[in-house]
Scaffold this active site. Sequence first.
Site, PDB file in Angstrom:
ATOM      1  CG  ASN A  14      -1.756   1.219   1.357  1.00 60.12           C
ATOM      2  OD1 ASN A  14      -1.835   2.012   0.421  1.00 60.12           O
ATOM      3  ND2 ASN A  14      -2.404   1.388   2.508  1.00 60.12           N
ATOM      4  CE  LYS A  16      -0.378   3.402   4.684  1.00 60.46           C
ATOM      5  NZ  LYS A  16      -0.457   3.562   6.120  1.00 60.46           N
ATOM      6  CG  HIS A 100      -6.209   2.193   4.703  1.00 58.50           C
ATOM      7  ND1 HIS A 100      -5.834   3.160   5.610  1.00 58.50           N
ATOM      8  CD2 HIS A 100      -5.197   1.288   4.664  1.00 58.50           C
ATOM      9  CE1 HIS A 100      -4.650   2.845   6.095  1.00 58.50           C
ATOM     10  NE2 HIS A 100      -4.232   1.718   5.529  1.00 58.50           N
ATOM     11  CD  GLU A 102      -3.344   5.755   6.415  1.00 60.49           C
ATOM     12  OE1 GLU A 102      -3.215   5.736   5.181  1.00 60.49           O
ATOM     13  OE2 GLU A 102      -2.498   5.258   7.196  1.00 60.49           O
ATOM     14  CD  GLU A 172      -4.120  -2.266   7.038  1.00 62.58           C
ATOM     15  OE1 GLU A 172      -3.009  -2.580   6.618  1.00 62.58           O
ATOM     16  OE2 GLU A 172      -4.663  -1.180   6.767  1.00 62.58           O
ATOM     17  N   GLY A 178       1.824   2.532  10.788  1.00 53.85           N
ATOM     18  CA  GLY A 178       2.815   3.601  10.682  1.00 53.85           C
ATOM     19  C   GLY A 178       3.476   3.958  11.996  1.00 53.85           C
ATOM     20  CB  SER A 218       4.345  -1.528  12.230  1.00 53.57           C
ATOM     21  OG  SER A 218       3.973  -0.183  12.411  1.00 53.57           O
TER      22      SER A 218
HETATM   23  P1  PGA Z   1       2.274   0.490   7.710  1.00 53.90           P
HETATM   24  O1  PGA Z   1       0.864   0.719   6.963  1.00 53.90           O
HETATM   25  O2  PGA Z   1       2.839  -0.817   7.214  1.00 53.90           O
HETATM   26  O3  PGA Z   1       3.115   1.670   7.312  1.00 53.90           O
HETATM   27  O4  PGA Z   1       1.991   0.437   9.181  1.00 53.90           O
HETATM   28  C1  PGA Z   1       0.005  -0.363   6.695  1.00 53.90           C
HETATM   29  C2  PGA Z   1      -1.297   0.134   6.113  1.00 53.90           C
HETATM   30  O5  PGA Z   1      -1.772   1.203   6.524  1.00 53.90           O
HETATM   31  O6  PGA Z   1      -1.870  -0.518   5.225  1.00 53.90           O
END
Ligand code: PGA
Length: 258
Positions: A14, A16, A100, A102, A172, A178, A218
């Site tokens: 992903n 982003k 997601h 976000e 998630e 993150g 992460s």
């Molecule tokens: P991350 O993001 O691996 O940077 O924690 C994962 C995601 O949001 O899909």
Amino acid sequence: MAREQVRKPMMAANWKMNKLADEAEEYVVRLLPQISNVEGVDVAIFAPFTCLGRVASMTRDTAVIAGAQNFYYEDSGAFTGEVSAPMLKDVGAGAVIVGHSERREIFGETDEMVARKTARAISAGLLPIVCVGETKEERDAGEMWDKCSGQVQSVFEELDNVNGDDIVFAYEPIWAIGTGDTASPEDSQDAIGKIRALLKELRGEQFASQVRILYGGSIKRDNIGEIMAQKDVDGGLAGGASLDPVSFAGLVNAASSS
Ligand code: PGA
């Protein structure tokens, strides 16, 4: 207990809101040779709209699926700024991330919108990766399962006949995204095992044993092995660790040997 082998693992990147078109192109050029010998794992790259077409055409004759990070469930019309399922298909996308955290937290996507998007993705022939997960406050208050089960259940309000391989879920936990604070393998298995049990209740044994459920939050090269060793974890959705092709290739290789 080792992961059940009935489902093909998936490793997804992903990106982003990262990468200009030239950067995306360079990434794919570097990634492909590093994963060309990898077997038994589905690989997906979820790119920004602006470079999705390029990623899709560069990966067309490879095992890599190009996907979008979002779309809108109507096909056309007065929806300024939105992109539809037929538009994604038109540029060669085969999958899309839906709901997601976000999108839910920053852009106000509701469970109902997530359900509609999931249904439209499936009817358009796009594989939806539907994300669910709780915040730190919800986890600390013992509400992880209330939140996740509610999000999973609401997806099915818009779905009639779907097979387990028409949809992928991603657990998630928001506190792990993150932050570098990965969920433990036991916590991942706990949540994902519960999601699979709920899917069995909702759609039956066959659906639940077919559907893939990924972990995201992460993920790194040094934790993916033990997470994927869990019985119900079928792969990963990686953000930060997917931005570099060497790092993502490492995750893909780890997934194939899990
Ligand atoms: P991350 O993001 O691996 O940077 O924690 C994962 C995601 O949001 O899909």
